[in-house]
Design a protein around this motif. Structure first.
Motif, mmCIF file in Angstrom:
data_model
loop_
_atom_site.group_PDB
_atom_site.id
_atom_site.type_symbol
_atom_site.label_atom_id
_atom_site.label_comp_id
_atom_site.label_asym_id
_atom_site.label_seq_id
_atom_site.Cartn_x
_atom_site.Cartn_y
_atom_site.Cartn_z
ATOM 1 N N GLN A 1 27.441 -25.803 86.698
ATOM 2 C CA GLN A 1 26.952 -24.547 86.140
ATOM 3 C C GLN A 1 25.681 -24.831 85.349
ATOM 4 O OE1 GLN A 1 27.718 -21.251 86.322
ATOM 5 N NE2 GLN A 1 25.965 -20.898 84.982
ATOM 6 N N VAL A 2 24.591 -24.275 85.783
ATOM 7 C CA VAL A 2 23.312 -24.419 85.087
ATOM 8 C C VAL A 2 22.852 -23.022 84.690
ATOM 9 C CG1 VAL A 2 20.924 -25.195 85.233
ATOM 10 C CG2 VAL A 2 22.730 -26.483 86.408
ATOM 11 N N SER B 1 30.557 -18.614 82.425
ATOM 12 C CA SER B 1 30.347 -18.420 83.867
ATOM 13 C C SER B 1 31.299 -19.213 84.759
ATOM 14 C CB SER B 1 28.891 -18.685 84.240
ATOM 15 O OG SER B 1 28.091 -17.609 83.814
ATOM 16 N N PRO B 2 31.584 -20.498 84.466
ATOM 17 C CA PRO B 2 32.526 -21.210 85.348
ATOM 18 C C PRO B 2 33.933 -20.599 85.326
ATOM 19 C CG PRO B 2 31.298 -22.774 84.013
ATOM 20 C CD PRO B 2 30.991 -21.403 83.474
ATOM 21 N N ARG C 1 35.681 -18.655 88.681
ATOM 22 C CA ARG C 1 36.998 -18.950 89.264
ATOM 23 C C ARG C 1 37.842 -17.677 89.362
ATOM 24 N NH1 ARG C 1 36.227 -23.605 86.056
ATOM 25 N NH2 ARG C 1 37.496 -22.772 84.361
ATOM 26 N N TYR C 2 37.784 -16.844 88.331
ATOM 27 C CA TYR C 2 38.533 -15.587 88.337
ATOM 28 C C TYR C 2 38.028 -14.664 89.448
ATOM 29 C CZ TYR C 2 40.021 -10.930 86.950
ATOM 30 O OH TYR C 2 40.523 -9.668 86.963
ATOM 31 N N VAL C 3 36.725 -14.504 89.541
ATOM 32 C CA VAL C 3 36.126 -13.631 90.559
ATOM 33 C C VAL C 3 36.506 -14.126 91.955
ATOM 34 C CG1 VAL C 3 33.910 -12.943 91.581
ATOM 35 C CG2 VAL C 3 34.253 -12.778 89.111
ATOM 36 N N GLN C 4 36.498 -15.424 92.144
ATOM 37 C CA GLN C 4 36.862 -16.003 93.443
ATOM 38 C C GLN C 4 38.322 -15.709 93.792
ATOM 39 O OE1 GLN C 4 34.923 -19.416 94.383
ATOM 40 N NE2 GLN C 4 35.807 -19.526 96.403
ATOM 41 N N ARG C 5 39.215 -15.821 92.785
ATOM 42 C CA ARG C 5 40.631 -15.522 93.031
ATOM 43 C C ARG C 5 40.825 -14.055 93.402
ATOM 44 N NH1 ARG C 5 41.715 -18.526 88.316
ATOM 45 N NH2 ARG C 5 42.380 -16.634 87.249
ATOM 46 N N GLY D 1 28.826 -14.810 83.257
ATOM 47 C CA GLY D 1 29.448 -14.773 81.943
ATOM 48 C C GLY D 1 28.779 -13.815 80.981
ATOM 49 N N ARG D 2 27.460 -13.777 80.996
ATOM 50 C CA ARG D 2 26.743 -12.884 80.084
ATOM 51 C C ARG D 2 27.067 -11.417 80.341
ATOM 52 N NH1 ARG D 2 20.859 -12.179 82.894
ATOM 53 N NH2 ARG D 2 21.767 -11.274 84.755
ATOM 54 N N ASP D 3 27.473 -11.081 81.569
ATOM 55 C CA ASP D 3 27.765 -9.701 81.948
ATOM 56 C C ASP D 3 29.162 -9.245 81.521
ATOM 57 O OD1 ASP D 3 25.297 -9.546 83.402
ATOM 58 O OD2 ASP D 3 26.275 -10.612 85.057
#
Length: 171
Positions: free
Chosen positions: A36-37, A63-64, A68-72, A104-106
């Motif tokens: 994550q950059v 963000s990381p 992972r949550y969004v992917q699930r 993450g910022r969103d």
């Protein structure tokens, strides 16, 4: 390089206007293995380095986990034939973002922002144009109002962290 650290936040002084060196640093971070950059010219391309830096660090941390949550969620909604529906998430500013762009910022105030949007739309259906929202949860209380249009802030403080991204105005 520490194997346990997988995220990095990159913030250069004038990267909001001249992102060239920050982009080079971000590319180097990816090359050496950071997963994550978060670079401030992408996360919060605004003046005021401290708020931009705080926002970028929060994004690098969140963000990381969010990814992972969004992917699930996206995987769980995928159909039997492998076709996935377009998955969108409500951002702190009150609008929808596609899963691949949600960071993450969103997500900082996305829940309370959803409360404002839901309250405003329900109020309109009931004939109310001016509303006050009071949302008390287990760990926080959010207060907001709606007077016919959504109010947004571009710099706010959430749990002591300065954030320089668009968000619904929530206290």
């Amino acid at each position: 390089f520490n194997e346990g650290i997988r995220s990095v936040a990159i913030v250069f002084m004038h990267s909001y206007a001249f992102p060239k060196h920050e982009k080079q640093a971000a590319e180097l971070a990816r090359e050496i293995g950071f997963e994550q950059v978060s670079a401030s010219h992408d996360v919060s391309p605004l003046i005021k380095i401290v708020g931009r830096g705080d926002t970028t660090v929060a994004d690098a941390y969140l963000s990381p986990i969010l990814s992972r949550y969004v992917q699930r969620v996206s995987s769980a909604l995928q159909g039997a034939e492998g076709a996935a529906p377009q998955v969108m998430f409500l951002a702190s500013a009150g609008g929808l973002k596609s899963a691949d762009l949600f960071q993450g910022r969103d997500a900082i105030l996305s829940g309370p922002a959803g409360g404002i949007v839901g309250r405003a739309e329900t109020g309109k259906l009931a004939g109310f144009e001016k509303l006050i929202g009071f949302d008390m949860g287990g760990t926080s209380t959010d207060v907001s109002h709606f007077a016919g249009e959504y109010e947004r802030s571009f710099e706010t403080q959430v749990a002591g962290v300065r954030m320089r991204v668009p968000m619904m105005r929530i206290h």
